[in-house]
Design a protein around this motif. Sequence first.
Motif, short mmCIF file in Angstrom:
data_model
loop_
_atom_site.label_atom_id
_atom_site.label_comp_id
_atom_site.label_asym_id
_atom_site.label_seq_id
_atom_site.Cartn_x
_atom_site.Cartn_y
_atom_site.Cartn_z
N LYS A 1 -19.41 3.63 20.53
CA LYS A 1 -19.60 3.57 21.98
C LYS A 1 -18.25 3.36 22.67
CE LYS A 1 -21.70 0.76 25.60
NZ LYS A 1 -22.53 -0.43 25.88
N GLY A 2 -17.41 2.50 22.12
CA GLY A 2 -16.07 2.29 22.68
C GLY A 2 -15.22 3.55 22.64
N LEU A 3 -15.33 4.30 21.55
CA LEU A 3 -14.61 5.57 21.46
C LEU A 3 -15.10 6.54 22.54
CD1 LEU A 3 -14.59 6.17 17.59
CD2 LEU A 3 -12.67 5.44 19.01
N ALA A 4 -16.40 6.56 22.75
CA ALA A 4 -16.97 7.44 23.78
C ALA A 4 -16.45 7.05 25.16
CB ALA A 4 -18.49 7.38 23.75
N ILE B 1 -14.38 9.49 27.76
CA ILE B 1 -14.79 9.70 29.15
C ILE B 1 -13.68 9.29 30.12
CG2 ILE B 1 -16.42 8.90 30.93
CD1 ILE B 1 -18.52 8.76 28.60
N LYS B 2 -13.03 8.17 29.82
CA LYS B 2 -11.93 7.69 30.68
C LYS B 2 -10.81 8.72 30.77
CE LYS B 2 -8.74 3.85 31.25
NZ LYS B 2 -8.26 2.57 30.69
N HIS B 3 -10.60 9.45 29.67
CA HIS B 3 -9.55 10.47 29.65
C HIS B 3 -10.05 11.83 30.14
CE1 HIS B 3 -7.68 7.57 26.82
NE2 HIS B 3 -6.63 7.89 27.56
N GLY B 4 -11.30 11.88 30.60
CA GLY B 4 -11.85 13.13 31.13
C GLY B 4 -12.34 14.08 30.06
N ASN C 1 -18.59 14.36 20.17
CA ASN C 1 -18.52 13.93 18.77
C ASN C 1 -19.12 12.53 18.60
OD1 ASN C 1 -17.31 16.28 17.84
ND2 ASN C 1 -15.25 15.49 18.22
N GLU C 2 -18.82 11.66 19.53
CA GLU C 2 -19.37 10.31 19.47
C GLU C 2 -20.88 10.34 19.69
OE1 GLU C 2 -16.72 11.28 21.16
OE2 GLU C 2 -15.08 10.14 20.29
N PHE C 3 -21.33 11.16 20.64
CA PHE C 3 -22.76 11.31 20.88
C PHE C 3 -23.45 11.80 19.61
CE2 PHE C 3 -26.54 13.69 21.92
CZ PHE C 3 -27.21 12.84 22.78
#
Length: 98
Positions: free
Chosen positions: A57-60, A64-67, A72-74
């Motif tokens: 979740k943190g990777l996701a 998202i923060k980087h646009g 892959n995380e999903f």
Amino acid sequence: MTDPTKYTPRPHRTLEEIEALVAFIDARIEPLRIATKYDGEERKALEALANLVHYVKGLAKAEIKHGDDPSNEFYALAMAAWKWKDHPDWQPGWDPAV
């Protein structure tokens, strides 16, 4: 080959979708974790799974923060959740094959 003029890419996965998957997995893990022996192997395995789910979740969130699209995380979370695909709270949009 797909005609590039007719191809519409899928919209990026959202943080809400990721959080819903995490909540679904947490709801399956937590009762089992609580019911296990404190220092048992089952509890260690369930805690490891819970930690990994929250790490993904943190990777996701970072994607998202980087646009970027956290697809892959999903997918990783959907593969874990797939084990409970027969549960009434399972959402068809979580199918990792889609």
